[in-house]
Design a protein around this motif. Structure first.
Motif, PDB file in Angstrom:
ATOM      1  N   ARG A  56      39.121  86.549 114.064  1.00 21.33           N
ATOM      2  CA  ARG A  56      38.480  85.302 113.691  1.00 21.33           C
ATOM      3  C   ARG A  56      39.520  84.202 113.573  1.00 21.33           C
ATOM      4  O   ARG A  56      40.632  84.419 113.084  1.00 21.33           O
ATOM      5  CB  ARG A  56      37.729  85.489 112.378  1.00 21.33           C
ATOM      6  CG  ARG A  56      36.730  84.383 112.053  1.00 21.33           C
ATOM      7  CD  ARG A  56      35.905  84.768 110.839  1.00 21.33           C
ATOM      8  NE  ARG A  56      34.863  83.798 110.564  1.00 21.33           N
ATOM      9  CZ  ARG A  56      33.631  83.862 111.049  1.00 21.33           C
ATOM     10  NH1 ARG A  56      33.284  84.859 111.828  1.00 21.33           N
ATOM     11  NH2 ARG A  56      32.722  82.941 110.756  1.00 21.33           N
ATOM     12  N   ALA A  57      39.147  83.006 114.001  1.00 22.77           N
ATOM     13  CA  ALA A  57      40.023  81.843 113.909  1.00 22.77           C
ATOM     14  C   ALA A  57      39.192  80.636 113.497  1.00 22.77           C
ATOM     15  O   ALA A  57      37.959  80.645 113.612  1.00 22.77           O
ATOM     16  CB  ALA A  57      40.710  81.581 115.249  1.00 22.77           C
ATOM     17  N   ALA A  58      39.868  79.627 113.008  1.00 23.97           N
ATOM     18  CA  ALA A  58      39.179  78.384 112.642  1.00 23.97           C
ATOM     19  C   ALA A  58      40.013  77.207 113.105  1.00 23.97           C
ATOM     20  O   ALA A  58      41.252  77.256 113.094  1.00 23.97           O
ATOM     21  CB  ALA A  58      38.964  78.307 111.128  1.00 23.97           C
ATOM     22  N   VAL A  59      39.328  76.166 113.546  1.00 28.45           N
ATOM     23  CA  VAL A  59      40.003  74.938 113.970  1.00 28.45           C
ATOM     24  C   VAL A  59      39.451  73.768 113.163  1.00 28.45           C
ATOM     25  O   VAL A  59      38.304  73.803 112.704  1.00 28.45           O
ATOM     26  CB  VAL A  59      39.825  74.667 115.479  1.00 28.45           C
ATOM     27  CG1 VAL A  59      40.527  75.735 116.308  1.00 28.45           C
ATOM     28  CG2 VAL A  59      38.353  74.583 115.857  1.00 28.45           C
ATOM     29  N   LEU A  60      40.263  72.748 112.994  1.00 23.00           N
ATOM     30  CA  LEU A  60      39.865  71.594 112.197  1.00 23.00           C
ATOM     31  C   LEU A  60      39.552  70.404 113.096  1.00 23.00           C
ATOM     32  O   LEU A  60      40.423  69.913 113.820  1.00 23.00           O
ATOM     33  CB  LEU A  60      40.982  71.209 111.222  1.00 23.00           C
ATOM     34  CG  LEU A  60      40.671  70.056 110.262  1.00 23.00           C
ATOM     35  CD1 LEU A  60      39.527  70.417 109.311  1.00 23.00           C
ATOM     36  CD2 LEU A  60      41.922  69.660 109.471  1.00 23.00           C
ATOM     37  N   ILE A  61      38.291  69.962 113.072  1.00 23.68           N
ATOM     38  CA  ILE A  61      37.911  68.707 113.718  1.00 23.68           C
ATOM     39  C   ILE A  61      38.123  67.623 112.672  1.00 23.68           C
ATOM     40  O   ILE A  61      37.277  67.415 111.797  1.00 23.68           O
ATOM     41  CB  ILE A  61      36.445  68.720 114.196  1.00 23.68           C
ATOM     42  CG1 ILE A  61      36.196  69.891 115.153  1.00 23.68           C
ATOM     43  CG2 ILE A  61      36.082  67.388 114.866  1.00 23.68           C
ATOM     44  CD1 ILE A  61      34.747  70.013 115.601  1.00 23.68           C
ATOM     45  N   CYS A  62      39.265  66.964 112.734  1.00 25.17           N
ATOM     46  CA  CYS A  62      39.642  66.001 111.696  1.00 25.17           C
ATOM     47  C   CYS A  62      39.358  64.580 112.185  1.00 25.17           C
ATOM     48  O   CYS A  62      39.978  64.098 113.134  1.00 25.17           O
ATOM     49  CB  CYS A  62      41.113  66.157 111.350  1.00 25.17           C
ATOM     50  SG  CYS A  62      41.559  65.419 109.787  1.00 25.17           S
ATOM     51  N   LEU A  63      38.406  63.925 111.545  1.00 27.33           N
ATOM     52  CA  LEU A  63      37.943  62.605 111.966  1.00 27.33           C
ATOM     53  C   LEU A  63      38.515  61.496 111.091  1.00 27.33           C
ATOM     54  O   LEU A  63      38.747  61.681 109.910  1.00 27.33           O
ATOM     55  CB  LEU A  63      36.410  62.536 111.880  1.00 27.33           C
ATOM     56  CG  LEU A  63      35.589  63.507 112.720  1.00 27.33           C
ATOM     57  CD1 LEU A  63      34.113  63.344 112.383  1.00 27.33           C
ATOM     58  CD2 LEU A  63      35.831  63.286 114.200  1.00 27.33           C
ATOM     59  N   PHE A  64      38.706  60.343 111.717  1.00 24.16           N
ATOM     60  CA  PHE A  64      39.021  59.124 110.976  1.00 24.16           C
ATOM     61  C   PHE A  64      38.546  57.931 111.791  1.00 24.16           C
ATOM     62  O   PHE A  64      38.215  58.069 112.981  1.00 24.16           O
ATOM     63  CB  PHE A  64      40.520  59.015 110.673  1.00 24.16           C
ATOM     64  CG  PHE A  64      41.391  58.812 111.888  1.00 24.16           C
ATOM     65  CD1 PHE A  64      41.775  57.540 112.297  1.00 24.16           C
ATOM     66  CD2 PHE A  64      41.834  59.901 112.635  1.00 24.16           C
ATOM     67  CE1 PHE A  64      42.579  57.351 113.412  1.00 24.16           C
ATOM     68  CE2 PHE A  64      42.631  59.726 113.759  1.00 24.16           C
ATOM     69  CZ  PHE A  64      43.009  58.443 114.134  1.00 24.16           C
ATOM     70  N   GLU A  65      38.486  56.775 111.170  1.00 26.02           N
ATOM     71  CA  GLU A  65      38.079  55.555 111.860  1.00 26.02           C
ATOM     72  C   GLU A  65      39.307  54.733 112.230  1.00 26.02           C
ATOM     73  O   GLU A  65      40.250  54.614 111.438  1.00 26.02           O
ATOM     74  CB  GLU A  65      37.180  54.701 110.963  1.00 26.02           C
ATOM     75  CG  GLU A  65      35.753  55.197 110.858  1.00 26.02           C
ATOM     76  CD  GLU A  65      34.882  54.226 110.066  1.00 26.02           C
ATOM     77  OE1 GLU A  65      33.659  54.248 110.269  1.00 26.02           O
ATOM     78  OE2 GLU A  65      35.423  53.463 109.248  1.00 26.02           O
ATOM     79  N   ASP A  66      39.286  54.137 113.442  1.00 25.59           N
ATOM     80  CA  ASP A  66      40.362  53.220 113.822  1.00 25.59           C
ATOM     81  C   ASP A  66      40.027  51.809 113.357  1.00 25.59           C
ATOM     82  O   ASP A  66      39.033  51.586 112.652  1.00 25.59           O
ATOM     83  CB  ASP A  66      40.634  53.276 115.325  1.00 25.59           C
ATOM     84  CG  ASP A  66      39.440  52.832 116.176  1.00 25.59           C
ATOM     85  OD1 ASP A  66      38.515  52.188 115.634  1.00 25.59           O
ATOM     86  OD2 ASP A  66      39.434  53.124 117.384  1.00 25.59           O
ATOM     87  N   VAL A 139      35.733  81.660 117.030  1.00 21.83           N
ATOM     88  CA  VAL A 139      36.403  80.402 116.691  1.00 21.83           C
ATOM     89  C   VAL A 139      35.416  79.506 115.951  1.00 21.83           C
ATOM     90  O   VAL A 139      34.382  79.121 116.498  1.00 21.83           O
ATOM     91  CB  VAL A 139      36.924  79.682 117.953  1.00 21.83           C
ATOM     92  CG1 VAL A 139      37.634  78.385 117.570  1.00 21.83           C
ATOM     93  CG2 VAL A 139      37.867  80.593 118.734  1.00 21.83           C
ATOM     94  N   VAL A 140      35.738  79.188 114.701  1.00 15.74           N
ATOM     95  CA  VAL A 140      34.836  78.421 113.856  1.00 15.74           C
ATOM     96  C   VAL A 140      35.357  76.996 113.680  1.00 15.74           C
ATOM     97  O   VAL A 140      36.442  76.791 113.132  1.00 15.74           O
ATOM     98  CB  VAL A 140      34.690  79.080 112.469  1.00 15.74           C
ATOM     99  CG1 VAL A 140      33.712  78.298 111.605  1.00 15.74           C
ATOM    100  CG2 VAL A 140      34.239  80.527 112.606  1.00 15.74           C
ATOM    101  N   PRO A 141      34.616  75.985 114.126  1.00 11.26           N
ATOM    102  CA  PRO A 141      35.034  74.595 113.926  1.00 11.26           C
ATOM    103  C   PRO A 141      34.677  74.109 112.515  1.00 11.26           C
ATOM    104  O   PRO A 141      33.528  74.198 112.083  1.00 11.26           O
ATOM    105  CB  PRO A 141      34.232  73.813 114.982  1.00 11.26           C
ATOM    106  CG  PRO A 141      33.653  74.851 115.900  1.00 11.26           C
ATOM    107  CD  PRO A 141      33.476  76.072 115.053  1.00 11.26           C
TER     108      PRO A 141
END
Length: 241
Positions: A56-66, A139-141
């Motif tokens: 099992r793995a996990a990835v980070l969808i890291c959001l921000f505003e420009d 793979v878990v986002p």
């Protein structure tokens, strides 16, 4: 406070509320490092496939505003010295450690190790449905938000990451700077999408599973399908394996 900044912040607040509301999984506490956050943990957390080894793995969808209020996502280029997927573009993340409490802990730990992102700077919003690779890695986002990216600097761990960059999330719904290749798995044909993203003098190619995760997430965020035929691999979904 500048009215444009206030407006953008409100838009991001509304998005996080919608992501939490529309998720169909169960709420659990995120982590002691993120106060007052609630996340959606994967319902498939502990459903191994009989007779098949899995990890099992996990990835980070890291959001921000420009500055324009557009959503952007943080990506990395993996070190060329790594034994697997060397030099490829990826979301921060990696395999689950036995000490990790859940997928959120994995994603935050890996992001901290790879790019120096302190978990306290991320508000975890939700956990998306997992993807599955051909070699049976789940793979878990994990979706997180940075409210003020200018408040800190990201530093790559040179042993794992060659560079850190960001890209507009909406890019993964557009047909611009995109190409595709047809592949086959167990008689089933599918498409892999490649997005070319220029940052100063560097051209980054975002493709395969990373592109697939971001296409699906962007469709969810902007509530519209991509402007191209997706035709994703069947093995990315457990129900199709």
């Amino acid at each position: 406070m500048n009215s444009d900044i206030l407006r953008r912040s409100e838009n991001l607040v509304k998005l996080t509320q919608r992501l939490r509301h529309e998720s169909r999984n169960h709420n659990v506490d995120a982590s002691d490092n993120i106060k007052d956050s609630r996340i959606q943990q994967s319902a498939a957390e502990s459903i191994p496939r009989e007779g098949v080894k899995s990890s099992r793995a996990a990835v980070l969808i890291c959001l921000f505003e420009d500055e324009k209020g557009d959503l952007r996502v943080i990506l990395t280029k993996r070190s060329s010295t790594l034994s697997s997927h060397s030099g490829e573009v990826a979301l921060p993340g990696g395999k689950r450690d036995e000490k990790d409490a859940n997928d959120v802990a994995t994603a935050l730990r890996e992001a901290h190790e790879e790019i120096g992102l302190n978990p306290s700077n991320v508000e975890v919003v939700t956990v998306l449905e997992p993807f599955y690779t051909k070699i049976n890695i789940t793979v878990v986002p994990v979706v997180g938000v940075i409210w003020d990216k200018k408040a800190f600097n990201l530093v790559p761990n040179v042993a794992e990451v060659e560079s850190i960059f960001d890209a507009p999330l909406e890019m993964f719904l557009k047909d611009e700077n995109r190409r595709q290749e047809e592949r086959e798995w167990k008689g089933y044909k599918y498409l892999l999408h490649f997005f070319d993203h220029q940052v100063e003098n560097e051209l980054y190619v975002i493709w395969a599973l990373t592109a697939g995760i971001l296409i699906k997430f962007a469709s969810f965020v902007y509530q519209r399908p991509p402007a191209f035929e997706e035709h994703r691999p069947v093995f990315w979904s457990r129900s199709n394996r």
